[in-house]
Design a protein around this motif. Structure first.
Motif, PDB file in Angstrom:
ATOM      1  N   VAL A  48       1.091  -1.532   0.187  1.00 21.10           N
ATOM      2  CA  VAL A  48      -0.062   0.017   0.177  1.00 21.10           C
ATOM      3  C   VAL A  48       0.669   1.153  -0.310  1.00 21.10           C
ATOM      4  N   THR A  49       2.030   1.334   0.169  1.00 24.52           N
ATOM      5  CA  THR A  49       2.365   2.438   0.635  1.00 24.52           C
ATOM      6  C   THR A  49       3.784   2.621   0.279  1.00 24.52           C
ATOM      7  N   HIS A  50       4.574   3.276  -0.164  1.00 21.69           N
ATOM      8  CA  HIS A  50       6.185   2.545  -0.268  1.00 21.69           C
ATOM      9  C   HIS A  50       7.244   3.450   0.608  1.00 21.69           C
ATOM     10  N   ASP A  51       7.910   3.493   1.496  1.00 21.13           N
ATOM     11  CA  ASP A  51       9.223   4.475   1.673  1.00 21.13           C
ATOM     12  C   ASP A  51      10.030   4.742   0.998  1.00 21.13           C
ATOM     13  N   VAL A  52      10.016   6.890   0.578  1.00 19.88           N
ATOM     14  CA  VAL A  52      10.746   6.515  -0.824  1.00 19.88           C
ATOM     15  C   VAL A  52      11.340   7.992  -0.362  1.00 19.88           C
ATOM     16  N   MET A  53      12.725   8.776  -0.603  1.00 17.60           N
ATOM     17  CA  MET A  53      12.983   9.809  -0.592  1.00 17.60           C
ATOM     18  C   MET A  53      11.889  10.965  -1.684  1.00 17.60           C
ATOM     19  N   VAL A  54      11.248  11.771  -1.386  1.00 16.14           N
ATOM     20  CA  VAL A  54      10.586  12.840  -2.731  1.00 16.14           C
ATOM     21  C   VAL A  54      11.569  13.551  -3.140  1.00 16.14           C
ATOM     22  N   PRO A  55      11.912  13.551  -4.587  1.00 15.97           N
ATOM     23  CA  PRO A  55      12.950  14.628  -4.812  1.00 15.97           C
ATOM     24  C   PRO A  55      11.708  15.908  -5.383  1.00 15.97           C
ATOM     25  N   PHE A  56      12.726  16.153  -5.431  1.00 13.74           N
ATOM     26  CA  PHE A  56      12.243  17.983  -5.495  1.00 13.74           C
ATOM     27  C   PHE A  56      13.574  18.374  -6.482  1.00 13.74           C
ATOM     28  N   GLY A  57      13.088  18.275  -7.895  1.00 12.12           N
ATOM     29  CA  GLY A  57      13.961  18.837  -8.399  1.00 12.12           C
ATOM     30  C   GLY A  57      15.509  18.206  -8.419  1.00 12.12           C
ATOM     31  N   LYS A  58      16.097  18.015  -9.209  1.00 11.66           N
ATOM     32  CA  LYS A  58      17.760  17.188  -9.167  1.00 11.66           C
ATOM     33  C   LYS A  58      18.245  17.452  -7.825  1.00 11.66           C
ATOM     34  N   LEU A  59      17.711  18.620  -7.529  1.00 12.57           N
ATOM     35  CA  LEU A  59      18.979  18.901  -5.651  1.00 12.57           C
ATOM     36  C   LEU A  59      18.302  18.583  -4.459  1.00 12.57           C
ATOM     37  N   ALA A  60      17.701  18.514  -4.382  1.00 14.19           N
ATOM     38  CA  ALA A  60      17.130  18.542  -3.510  1.00 14.19           C
ATOM     39  C   ALA A  60      15.610  17.280  -2.629  1.00 14.19           C
ATOM     40  N   PHE A  61      14.824  16.319  -1.784  1.00 12.19           N
ATOM     41  CA  PHE A  61      14.276  15.545  -1.651  1.00 12.19           C
ATOM     42  C   PHE A  61      13.791  15.764  -0.116  1.00 12.19           C
ATOM     43  N   MET A  62      12.443  14.608   0.026  1.00 12.67           N
ATOM     44  CA  MET A  62      12.481  14.924   1.796  1.00 12.67           C
ATOM     45  C   MET A  62      12.293  13.321   1.873  1.00 12.67           C
ATOM     46  N   PRO A  63      12.187  12.541   2.668  1.00 12.95           N
ATOM     47  CA  PRO A  63      12.016  11.928   2.947  1.00 12.95           C
ATOM     48  C   PRO A  63      10.071  11.538   3.361  1.00 12.95           C
ATOM     49  N   GLY A  64       9.839  10.394   2.339  1.00 11.61           N
ATOM     50  CA  GLY A  64       8.368  10.178   2.218  1.00 11.61           C
ATOM     51  C   GLY A  64       7.412   8.593   1.483  1.00 11.61           C
ATOM     52  N   GLN A  65       6.230   8.603   1.464  1.00 11.16           N
ATOM     53  CA  GLN A  65       5.794   7.352   1.296  1.00 11.16           C
ATOM     54  C   GLN A  65       5.457   7.310   0.024  1.00 11.16           C
ATOM     55  N   LEU A  66       5.132   6.652  -0.752  1.00 10.54           N
ATOM     56  CA  LEU A  66       4.044   5.928  -2.421  1.00 10.54           C
ATOM     57  C   LEU A  66       3.130   6.239  -1.595  1.00 10.54           C
ATOM     58  N   ILE A  67       2.321   6.871  -1.695  1.00 10.50           N
ATOM     59  CA  ILE A  67       0.926   6.059  -1.364  1.00 10.50           C
ATOM     60  C   ILE A  67      -0.317   6.219  -3.175  1.00 10.50           C
ATOM     61  N   HIS A  68      -1.347   5.236  -2.250  1.00  9.38           N
ATOM     62  CA  HIS A  68      -2.736   5.039  -3.926  1.00  9.38           C
ATOM     63  C   HIS A  68      -1.617   4.577  -4.488  1.00  9.38           C
ATOM     64  N   THR A  69      -0.574   3.261  -4.465  1.00  4.49           N
ATOM     65  CA  THR A  69      -0.218   3.137  -5.423  1.00  4.49           C
ATOM     66  C   THR A  69      -0.116   2.349  -6.820  1.00  4.49           C
ATOM     67  N   ASN A  70      -1.844   2.165  -6.605  1.00  5.93           N
ATOM     68  CA  ASN A  70      -2.296   1.429  -7.715  1.00  5.93           C
ATOM     69  C   ASN A  70      -2.744   2.767  -8.872  1.00  5.93           C
ATOM     70  N   GLU A  71      -2.663   4.248  -7.968  1.00  6.98           N
ATOM     71  CA  GLU A  71      -3.231   5.405  -8.967  1.00  6.98           C
ATOM     72  C   GLU A  71      -1.859   5.470  -9.824  1.00  6.98           C
ATOM     73  N   ILE A  72      -2.093   5.723 -11.075  1.00  6.99           N
ATOM     74  CA  ILE A  72      -1.195   5.762 -11.151  1.00  6.99           C
ATOM     75  C   ILE A  72      -1.089   6.877 -12.425  1.00  6.99           C
ATOM     76  N   THR A  73      -0.764   7.797 -12.735  1.00  2.00           N
ATOM     77  CA  THR A  73      -0.847   9.507 -13.533  1.00  2.00           C
ATOM     78  C   THR A  73      -0.275   9.509 -15.221  1.00  2.00           C
ATOM     79  N   VAL A  74      -0.833   8.742 -16.111  1.00  2.00           N
ATOM     80  CA  VAL A  74       0.531   8.816 -17.314  1.00  2.00           C
ATOM     81  C   VAL A  74       0.443  10.065 -18.103  1.00  2.00           C
ATOM     82  N   LEU A  75       1.305  10.545 -18.831  1.00  2.00           N
ATOM     83  CA  LEU A  75       1.686  11.634 -19.516  1.00  2.00           C
ATOM     84  C   LEU A  75       1.151  11.400 -20.851  1.00  2.00           C
TER      85      LEU A  75
END
Lengths: 443, 139
Positions: A48-75
C-alpha cells in the motif's frame, strides 16, 4: 570527379550512418527506461505504501511515502494526463515499447541501406584514382587557348582560300576555253539523246518528261469519267451522300474537286435509288423537324382507330382544314404557334398530294376548344401516307408519330413531345383559317 | 619574401581560429549552459521551499513522484519541515526550510559569479576570433 568530392560524399554518408546509429541508441535507451518502469509498476501495487525519498528537482528531496500505489498518472502527450491503474500503465508501457521496437527496426533497415553506399563510394574512389584499371576521359578547356586556336584556324583557312584562288586565276584562261567546250559538248549530247528518245516512243517520252505537268489534269479527267460508272469501292467518308442514297466511290481516290461536283449532281440529276418522286417534290430534308413533319403526316390515318372521343382536352392535336386553293395538310399544331403562324411556301412542299376524309368524331375532338359548335362531319384533308424510302432514317420519327396520332388528347404530358414534333415553322397553317373552313363546311 | 610569407601566415591564423579559439569558445559556452541549468534548478527549488513555508501550518505534504517516462504516483511526505539539499559531490545536507533558503541564496550567488566569469571568457574569446580574422583579412 575529383577525389576531394568523393571524400566529401563519403564523409556525408558516414555522418548519415552515424546519425542513424545515434537515433537507434537513443531509442534503445527509451526502451530500457520503459522496461525498468514496467518492472517497477509490477512491484508497486504489492504494498500500500512505499518509503521513498521524494525528490524536489535534482538537488533536493525529502523523506516520504508513496501512497495510492495503484493510481498512476500517465502523460499522454501535449500535457494531457490519464489516471490509470498499475495494470493499465503496464499495458501502456508495453504498447510504447512495441512502437519503439518498430522504429528501431526501421532505422536498422535504413542503416542497412546506407552501408552499401559507402562501399560503392569507395569503389568510385578507386575508379577515380585509376586503381581499378579504369580511366576517366577528360578534355581540358581553356578559353584563351581556344580563342588562339580559332584565330589561327581562321588565318589558315583564309590563306588556303587565297592560295586556291590564285591557282584558279592562273589556270583560268586555258581552263575557261576547255570548260566551255566541255559544256557545249555535253549540251549537244543531251540534245541528241532527246531526239532519239522522241523517235523511239513519243507517248512514253511525253509521260516521262511532262509527268508533273500532266498529272493534275489527268486526275480530274479520270474522275469525271469514272463518276458515271461509279465503280464502288467501299468508302468510309461518304456518309453525307449516302443519306441521299447515292453511292460515291470516287471520294477516296480523288481530291476535293470531286466533292464539289458530286454534291451538285446527284441532287438534281440522278435520283439514285429508293426515294420517290413525291418525296423529292415534297421536301428535301433539311432538318430533323422536316423528317418529323413528313412522317407525322404519313402516319396520321392510323390514329383514327384508337382515338377516344373526349372533348375535354382537345389542345394537343388539331385537324386543320385549309382553303380549297391551298394544299392542305393535317398538322398537329400547338395553339400558341398557330396564332402567329402564316402559310408559307413550305406548306406546298409538305403536301403529299393525297386527300383523306376523316371521321367526324375526330374533328370534334381535335377542334373542340376552338370550334364549340363543330359536331358535324367536316372534310379533313390530310397528307397521304408516304412510303418512306429505306434510305431515309425512318426509325426515329416512327414512335413519335404513332404516339401523337393515337392518343394525344388523353395525356397532357405528351404536350411537350407534340411540340417538338410540330415545331417546324414552314408547315404551319393558320388554325383560324381552318376553323372558318370547317364552319363553312358544316353549313 | 614578405609577400610569400603572408598566405602561409593567414593559413596559420585561420587554423588557429578554427581549431583553438572556436573550440575554447564552445567549451566555455557549454560550461556556462551547465551552470545556468543548475541555477534554474536552484531557483525552482527555492520557489518550492517558499511555497512550503507558506503552507507551514500543515506538517504533511502530498505530491506526485515521477517513476520515469512521465509516469507519476502520488507520494506523501509526513514531515515537510526538513529537506535534504545537494551541496555537491554527492553530499546532501539536511536543512530546515529557512536554512535551505539561505543556502540556496549563497549557492545562486556563487553560480551567478561563475556564469559571469564564463560569459566574460566567452566574449574575450570572441574578441580574439574577431581580431585574428580582421588581421588575416588585412594581410
Amino acid at each position: 570527379m575529383e577525389a576531394r568530392d568523393i571524400d566529401r560524399l563519403k564523409a556525408e554518408q558516414l555522418s548519415a550512418i552515424k546519425k542513424t546509429g545515434e537515433r537507434i541508441s537513443q531509442l534503445e535507451k527509451y526502451k530500457n527506461d520503459y522496461d525498468n518502469l514496467k518492472k517497477q509498476l509490477k512491484t508497486l501495487p504489492e504494498k500500500v505504501t512505499h518509503d521513498v525519498m521524494v525528490p524536489f528537482g535534482k538537488l533536493a528531496f525529502m523523506p516520504g511515502q508513496l501512497i495510492h500505489t495503484n493510481e498512476i498518472t500517465v502523460l499522454l502527450g501535449d500535457n494531457w494526463f490519464a489516471e490509470v491503474s498499475a495494470k493499465d500503465a503496464i499495458g501502456i508501457t508495453e504498447r510504447r515499447v512495441a512502437d519503439i521496437d518498430r522504429q528501431i527496426a526501421e532505422l536498422n533497415k535504413q542503416k542497412g541501406l546506407l552501408e552499401p553506399r559507402i562501399d560503392f563510394t569507395s569503389q568510385l574512389q578507386d575508379i577515380t584514382q585509376n586503381a581499378g584499371g579504369l580511366v576517366e576521359i577528360k578534355e581540358d578547356y581553356d578559353a584563351e587557348k581556344e580563342q588562339a586556336w580559332k584565330e589561327q584556324h581562321r588565318e589558315n583557312v583564309r590563306q588556303h582560300r587565297q592560295w586556291t584562288a590564285e591557282g584558279m586565276r592562273q589556270g583560268e584562261t586555258e581552263e575557261q576555253e576547255e570548260g566551255e567546250k566541255e559544256v557545249w559538248r555535253r549540251l549537244e549530247e543531251l540534245e541528241r539523246r532527246e531526239l532519239e528518245r522522241d523517235e523511239l516512243g513519243g507517248c512514253e517520252d511525253n509521260e516521262e518528261g511532262n509527268e508533273e505537268g500532266i498529272r493534275p489534269r489527268k486526275k480530274s479527267v479520270t474522275w469525271e469519267d469514272e463518276e458515271s460508272t461509279s465503280s464502288s469501292t467501299g468508302n468510309s467518308s461518304g456518309e453525307d451522300w449516302d443519306m441521299d442514297g447515292y453511292s460515291d466511290s470516287e471520294e477516296q481516290r480523288l481530291g476535293s474537286v470531286i466533292h464539289f461536283s458530286h454534291t451538285t449532281q446527284p441532287v438534281k440529276g440522278c435520283p439514285p435509288d429508293g426515294s420517290s418522286s413525291e418525296d423529292d417534290s415534297k421536301a428535301t430534308i433539311k432538318s430533323p423537324a422536316d423528317i418529323y413533319q413528313q412522317y407525322l403526316n404519313s402516319l396520321k390515318p392510323k390514329s383514327i382507330l384508337k382515338r377516344p372521343v373526349n372533348s375535354d382536352q382537345p389542345q394537343q392535336s388539331k385537324s386543320v382544314a385549309a382553303s380549297v386553293t391551298t394544299p392542305v395538310t393535317l398538322l398537329p399544331v400547338t395553339p400558341d404557334m398557330t396564332t402567329t403562324s402564316s402559310v408559307t411556301a413550305n406548306v406546298a412542299e409538305a403536301f403529299s398530294g393525297t386527300v383523306v376524309e376523316r371521321d367526324m368524331g375526330d374533328n370534334i375532338v381535335s377542334l373542340g376548344h376552338q370550334v364549340t359548335t363543330s359536331g358535324h362531319q367536316a372534310p379533313v384533308v390530310t397528307s397521304a401516307p408516304v412510303v418512306s424510302p429505306p434510305s431515309h432514317t425512318a426509325e426515329n420519327p416512327q414512335p413519335m408519330s404513332t404516339f401523337t396520332g393515337e392518343k394525344p388528347q388523353e395525356e397532357p404530358g405528351s404536350d411537350s413531345k407534340q411540340e417538338t414534333a410540330t415545331h417546324s415553322p414552314p408547315k404551319r397553317v393558320s388554325k383560324f383559317r381552318a376553323r372558318r373552313m370547317q364552319q363553312e363546311a358544316k353549313r | 619574401m614578405v609577400s610569400q610569407d603572408i598566405p602561409e601566415k593567414v593559413l596559420r591564423y585561420e587554423k588557429f581560429v578554427n581549431e583553438t579559439l572556436k573550440e575554447d569558445l564552445r567549451k566555455v559556452l557549454d560550461q556556462r549552459d551547465e551552470v545556468y541549468s543548475d541555477l534554474s534548478e536552484l531557483l525552482q527549488l527555492k520557489n518550492v521551499i517558499e511555497r512550503l513555508q507558506e503552507s507551514q501550518e500543515k506538517p504533511s505534504l502530498k505530491t506526485k513522484v515521477d517513476l520515469g517516462c512521465n509516469f507519476y504516483v502520488q507520494a506523501k511526505v509526513n514531515d515537510a519541515s526538513m529537506i535534504f539539499v545537494s551541496i555537491g559531490f554527492g553530499f546532501f545536507v539536511e536543512f530546515t526550510l529557512t536554512e535551505a533558503l539561505r543556502f540556496i541564496g549563497k549557492k545562486t550567488d556563487h553560480l551567478t559569479r561563475i556564469s559571469d566569469s564564463l560569459t566574460h571568457d566567452a566574449s574575450r574569446i570572441k574578441a580574439h576570433i574577431k581580431l585574428v580574422l580582421e588581421v588575416s583579412r588585412i594581410l
